[in-house]
Write a protein that holds these residues in place. Structure first.
Motif, PDB file in Angstrom:
ATOM      1  N   THR A 142      46.513   7.889  63.276  1.00 37.90           N
ATOM      2  CA  THR A 142      45.087   7.750  62.976  1.00 37.90           C
ATOM      3  C   THR A 142      44.740   6.391  62.373  1.00 37.90           C
ATOM      4  O   THR A 142      43.558   6.083  62.207  1.00 37.90           O
ATOM      5  N   ASN A 143      45.759   5.601  62.044  1.00 36.46           N
ATOM      6  CA  ASN A 143      45.530   4.254  61.489  1.00 36.46           C
ATOM      7  C   ASN A 143      46.326   3.219  62.275  1.00 36.46           C
ATOM      8  O   ASN A 143      46.862   2.262  61.698  1.00 36.46           O
ATOM      9  N   SER A 146      45.616  -0.681  61.986  1.00 40.14           N
ATOM     10  CA  SER A 146      45.917  -1.397  60.752  1.00 40.14           C
ATOM     11  C   SER A 146      47.412  -1.484  60.456  1.00 40.14           C
ATOM     12  O   SER A 146      47.814  -2.081  59.457  1.00 40.14           O
TER      13      SER A 146
END
Length: 264
Positions: A142-143, A146
């Motif tokens: 989900t990230n 980054s």
């Protein structure tokens, strides 16, 4: 135990199961070797045990070769490309090393802890670490934008995405169609068998047995696993061993009898 299972799963992404099974059985040699190193005395184990270890390892190698040869030559050797050492092989060998440490440490704890209590502690700890890994993978997925993209990061992202896709697919299946009662019975039975017998019982039995059997002998007995695999495959799938498989089975049986009966 958790690290060993994790390394094995990672390695199996690229390593064939028969090759992985042989590499994992390196524990047959690793266990007595580590036991001797810890005692700072290679003679701590009798020569009979060392000989049985290498006989059993040779037997597993023959079983691993079974089915890989051609009809023209059942004893044909694998090509040079099959002998190369890949990153996947490295993870499988690393798994064997972690399993070796687990086997050696288990002897200590098994002698002073009830088998059921020890099995519960092992299963709970492993389940907790599995939960941490799955949660970490979901966070990574989900990230993804980054995160630093390297081998570990990409694997975590991919694993997390696979989990999310599976959950979404399962939910969609429940919404789009009605699952029959018979299907739930089959799923429940399979889950119960896997959890109670192949995981729960084996953990408890290993804890009980290693309180009474030395690590090197216990690990030799574990090499019988390919024989049971071949037997079950014959009963359920009709699969049969070739000549290398029968040679390997004979060597493994001889090694186990050599140690358990104490003949030399």
């Amino acid at each position: 135990l958790f690290l060993g299972n994790a390394m094995q799963v990672v390695g199996l992404k690229t390593v064939p199961s028969d090759r992985a099974a042989f590499l994992l059985q390196l524990t047959t040699v690793f266990v007595p070797l580590m036991q001797s190193i810890a005692a700072k005395d290679l003679s701590i184990l009798p020569l009979r045990t060392w000989l049985a270890c290498f006989i059993a390892l040779t037997g597993v190698a023959f079983i691993g070769l079974d089915g890989s040869s051609t009809k023209e030559s059942i004893l044909s050797m694998p090509g040079i490309e099959d002998l190369s050492f890949t990153p996947g092989d490295f993870f499988i060998v690393l798994a064997a090393l972690f399993y070796t440490f687990h086997c050696l440490r288990l002897e200590l704890y098994a002698k002073r802890t009830p088998a059921l209590q020890l099995a519960l502690a092992k299963a709970s700890t492993e389940m907790t670490w599995c939960g941490v890994v799955v949660l970490g993978s979901l966070v990574a997925a989900t990230n993804a934008d980054s995160l630093i993209h390297n081998s570990l990061g990409d694997m975590a992202i991919s694993s997390g995405q696979n989990v999310l896709q599976y959950v979404e697919s399962f939910q969609q299946t429940l919404q789009d169609s009605s699952v029959s009662f018979d299907t739930w019975i089959v799923l429940g039975g399979a889950t119960t068998w896997i959890g109670l017998v192949t995981v729960g019982y084996t953990i408890a039995a290993q804890s009980y047995g290693q309180a009474r059997v030395p690590p090197a002998t216990a690990n030799l007995i574990y090499t019988i696993q390919p024989l049971f695999t071949a037997l079950i495959a014959y009963i359920t799938l009709g699969e049969t061993l070739g000549l290398p498989g029968y040679v390997g089975a004979t060597l493994i049986a001889a090694a186990v009898i050599m140690v358990t009966r104490g003949t030399g």
